[in-house]
Scaffold this active site. Structure first.
Site, PDB file in Angstrom:
ATOM      1  CB  CYS A  89      -2.202   1.782   6.047  1.00  0.00           C
ATOM      2  SG  CYS A  89      -1.685   0.953   4.516  1.00  0.00           S
ATOM      3  CG  HIS A 130      -1.918  -1.083   1.236  1.00  0.00           C
ATOM      4  ND1 HIS A 130      -3.106  -0.961   1.915  1.00  0.00           N
ATOM      5  CD2 HIS A 130      -1.951  -2.299   0.637  1.00  0.00           C
ATOM      6  CE1 HIS A 130      -3.832  -2.046   1.748  1.00  0.00           C
ATOM      7  NE2 HIS A 130      -3.151  -2.882   0.980  1.00  0.00           N
ATOM      8  CB  CYS A 176      -6.930   0.385   4.457  1.00  0.00           C
ATOM      9  SG  CYS A 176      -5.271  -0.338   4.485  1.00  0.00           S
ATOM     10  CD  GLU A 191      -1.460   4.566   3.632  1.00  0.00           C
ATOM     11  OE1 GLU A 191      -2.485   5.245   3.770  1.00  0.00           O
ATOM     12  OE2 GLU A 191      -1.385   3.598   2.823  1.00  0.00           O
ATOM     13  CB  SER A 204      -9.072   7.829   5.091  1.00  0.00           C
ATOM     14  OG  SER A 204      -9.246   7.233   6.354  1.00  0.00           O
TER      15      SER A 204
END
Length: 141
Positions: A78, A48, A75, A50, A73
């Site tokens: 993360c 992802h 998940c 992040e 935002s």
């Protein structure tokens, strides 16, 4: 700081992936690492935005004084990363198209800022309209 994450999201989109970018900074604004969602490109569901930025930053002695900046935002996966490593702050480009675990992070002492940035909202809105099947795969639906 958001500009770095937005540029990463654009890279991901240009590569045929999901346009989510992130960057990890020190509290004084020094870029430690940046990255973008590469689930499609790497055929790896764990990459992802992040996590890519976190990995690019390498080992840090202490994460409490770091800031994770992300275009969307985070998940639950993360958000768990932020809690696991005690990252002190999260700056979110937008939470309109997807609202992950940022309220939970705030409840647990993480400083959370949601910017409602039009670039981030537009990029995700356009992507979701163009690639709904890939978006639903990404969020686990």
């Amino acid at each position: 700081m958001l500009d770095v994450a937005v540029e990463e999201a654009r890279k991901g989109l240009a590569e045929g992936g999901i346009p989510i970018g992130a960057a990890l900074f020190s509290r004084d604004g020094v870029l430690l690492g940046s990255g973008h969602n590469r689930r499609v490109q790497d055929d790896d569901p764990s990459v992802h935005g992040e996590t890519d930025a976190f990995r690019a930053a390498g080992r840090q002695r202490n994460y409490r004084s770091t800031v994770m900046v992300t275009t969307l935002s985070p998940c639950w996966y993360c958000s768990g990363l932020v809690r696991q490593f005690n990252i002190g702050a999260v700056v979110i480009g937008e939470a309109q198209t997807f609202s992950g675990g940022h309220d939970w992070l705030a409840e647990n002492g993480v400083e959370v800022t949601v910017l409602s940035d039009e670039r981030c909202i537009g990029m995700m809105t356009d992507f979701i309209a163009a690639r709904p099947e890939l978006w639903l795969e990404d969020i686990g639906e």
